[in-house]
Design a protein around this motif. Structure first.
Motif, short mmCIF file in Angstrom:
data_model
loop_
_atom_site.label_atom_id
_atom_site.label_comp_id
_atom_site.label_asym_id
_atom_site.label_seq_id
_atom_site.Cartn_x
_atom_site.Cartn_y
_atom_site.Cartn_z
N GLY A 358 0.64 -1.24 0.25
CA GLY A 358 -0.02 0.43 0.19
C GLY A 358 0.41 0.92 0.81
N ILE A 359 2.00 1.13 -0.69
CA ILE A 359 3.08 2.54 -0.21
C ILE A 359 3.41 2.62 -1.78
N GLY A 360 3.64 3.92 -2.27
CA GLY A 360 4.56 3.34 -3.68
C GLY A 360 3.47 4.43 -4.98
N PRO A 361 4.08 4.30 -6.15
CA PRO A 361 3.05 4.94 -7.64
C PRO A 361 1.82 3.80 -6.93
N GLN A 362 0.75 4.90 -7.49
CA GLN A 362 -0.32 4.11 -7.66
C GLN A 362 -1.27 5.40 -9.18
N SER A 363 -1.94 3.95 -9.87
CA SER A 363 -2.85 5.09 -10.96
C SER A 363 -4.05 4.69 -10.97
N ASP A 364 -5.14 5.30 -10.49
CA ASP A 364 -6.85 5.56 -9.39
C ASP A 364 -6.56 4.76 -8.58
N GLY A 365 -6.19 4.15 -7.66
CA GLY A 365 -6.22 3.27 -6.17
C GLY A 365 -5.60 2.40 -6.64
N SER A 366 -5.03 1.87 -7.34
CA SER A 366 -4.56 0.40 -7.50
C SER A 366 -2.80 0.32 -7.08
N PHE A 367 -1.99 0.21 -7.05
CA PHE A 367 -0.64 0.06 -7.09
C PHE A 367 0.39 -0.26 -7.91
N THR A 368 1.23 0.26 -8.58
CA THR A 368 1.46 0.03 -9.67
C THR A 368 3.49 -0.37 -9.37
N GLY A 369 3.37 -0.50 -8.62
CA GLY A 369 5.15 -0.68 -7.70
C GLY A 369 6.22 0.66 -9.22
#
Length: 519
Positions: A358-369
């Motif tokens: 749950g930490i880091g880059p995300q797109s529309d609430g989904s974390f992308t790593g």
């Protein structure tokens, strides 16, 4: 002859119960029985003795040359203490062969026409493993419970070979099938060769996709020193990434599809801890290097490091420090990598107090790593309060206090060390918590107050702190957030406080001074 030492010396008489050593009895609190054992040990150092014969009863499928090589060092003993020590070592080696279910030992005086004056006979009573062993087990970890159905064919060819199959089904709709063959070589380096064919399906709701892997894994492990373990792996996997539901963001949908990964990996582990579950002293160093691109359309170079040190304190308290970091980059211009290969941060395995990944880059609430991360933590383990005595079931639990922090992102570093340090600590995440009960080898699911804290921390643009037993708060580091929205400060009381009649109150304000909490 019979008066110099007992005729039927057993392990219990020299403090070797439950895998102990002859010296173990002298290091504990000296009770009357311990005094007797200690004096007996002192006598054993001066008594001359040798091993005339070794009997191993119960051997069936296991090869004779393997058993003979295991007990051969016993014939070099010169004193009674040396006989007992070498017998204990031989028993440990027999248990580690992977052929026997139990190993018992008896030491007696030598009899018969070939007996010497100071000779002894050692008898091992062994029970071989059954030809087919099955089981149903449950596993709890990574905020998920799993049911495991397994079937094993141990000691397949008489030298500790093992063929095993497993099927796993998890509460988060994770499934897995694995068929593996393990071949130990029983040499000084402890070399083991294993190969497995597997299929695993996993859902990643925090990233909005599910993945199915089908592949072949070869692993060669050996030791270069007593506490240094090497693992060389080759993994080829056909991977399928699909959208989890209609809410999957477009950025994740772009990475859906099939990919073929062919990679070699080296894992170096230096483990000097006294225990792998609840260590009280010692250090751990683990270094991982992975190179993908030996075929297929996935190519990258990945490095990871894990450091841990345990410091014993008075009153059976242990202070543990840990540090994790990782970095990856593309290696071939015609190949790439996707969301399955990137690093993720958050959850009980690295930065606790935050949602899984749950930490880091995300797109529309989904974390992308991301391509780089680091995390650090301090843990304080203490015995349970009001513990009456040591040992027993209570030793499987600890009171656990910790503080951890970390960061993750697609950082671009340069030769400027100060600038790199600023980049790595930007958007820092911090979690604080104490756990009243922490079971050995298990990590409890967080309470509802912790879940609320983690959800708040997902959207934080500044530092975030939380404590599941008392309170959780979110605040910005100062100034207006980057998105121009209002500054939010959330105070969440724990479940115990709400049980006493207090209500959770949440407010937002457009202009309080930085650091002011709203009640």
């Amino acid at each position: 002859m019979a008066k110099e030492y007992p005729l039927s010396t057993r392990y219990r008489a020299v403090g070797m119960v439950n895998g102990g050593t002859p010296q173990a009895a002298a290091s504990e609190d000296l009770t009357p029985a311990a005094h007797e054992e200690r004096s007996m040990l002192e006598q054993f150092k001066t008594i001359q003795a040798r091993v005339d014969k070794v009997h191993v009863d119960g051997v069936g499928r296991t090869k004779d040359d393997l058993v003979q090589a295991t007990v051969q060092p016993m014939f070099e003993a010169a004193t009674l203490e040396d006989v007992i020590t070498r017998t204990h070592e031989a028993r440990t080696r027999l248990e580690q062969l992977g052929c026997f279910r139990s190993v018992g030992v008896f030491i007696d005086t030598s009899r018969g026409p070939e007996a010497t004056e100071k000779g002894l006979e050692v008898t091992f009573e062994v029970q071989e493993l059954r030809r087919i062993v099955g089981g149903i087990n449950t596993l709890v970890g990574q905020n998920e419970g799993s049911l495991v159905l397994s079937c094993r064919l141990p000691n397949l060819a008489g030298r500790g070979e093992k063929l095993q199959g497993e099927y796993t089904y998890g509460t988060n709709k994770t499934t897995g099938v694995n068929l593996a063959f393990v071949k130990p070589f029983h040499n000084a380096a402890g070399t083991t060769l294993s190969t497995s064919v597997y299929q695993s399906g996993t859902a990643f709701p925090w990233s909005g996709f599910r993945e199915i892997d089908r592949g072949l894994l070869l692993d060669l492990s050996f030791r270069s020193a007593t506490d240094v373990l090497h693992s060389l792996r080759y993994d080829v996997a056909w991977r399928e990434v699909a959208c989890l539901d209609r809410a999957t963001p477009f950025e994740v949908r772009l990475e859906a599809g099939h990919s073929l990964k062919s990679a070699v990996k080296h894992i170096l582990t230096v483990d000097k801890r006294d225990s792998t579950i609840f260590p009280t002293e010692g250090a751990l160093i683990r270094l991982n290097q992975e190179l993908a691109g030996l075929g297929g359309n996935i190519g990258f170079l990945k490095h990871e490091a894990e450091l841990q040190y345990n410091l014993p304190l008075p009153l059976d308290i242990t202070l543990q420090g840990a540090f994790f970091c990782g970095h990856m980059k593309a290696m071939y211009p015609e190949k790439t990598y996707n969301i399955s290969d990137r690093f993720f941060l958050g959850g009980p395995l690295n930065v606790r107090g935050f949602e899984m990944r749950g930490i880091g880059p995300q797109s529309d609430g989904s974390f992308t790593g991301a391509d780089m991360y680091w995390a650090a933590a301090f843990h304080l383990y203490t015995p349970l309060p009001f513990r009456r005595s040591k040992g027993g079931f209570g030793e499987l639990f600890r009171t656990h206090f910790f503080v951890n922090t970390g960061n993750i992102g697609n950082f671009r570093l340069s030769d400027d060390i100060s600038r790199n340090a600023q980049i790595l600590v930007s958007g820092l995440r911090l979690g604080l918590r104490d756990r009243r009960v922490h079971a050995a080898g298990r990590d409890r699911a967080d309470s509802s107050s912790t879940t609320a804290c983690r959800r708040a921390c997902r959207r934080a643009t500044g530092p975030c702190t939380g404590s599941s037993s008392a309170w959780a708060s979110r605040f910005c580091s100062g100034g207006w957030p980057a998105d121009g929205g209002p500054r939010q400060l959330v105070m969440i009381y724990s479940v115990l406080r709400r049980a006493r009649g207090l209500r959770t109150r949440t407010r937002s304000n457009a202009g309080p001074p930085p650091g002011q909490l709203l009640w």
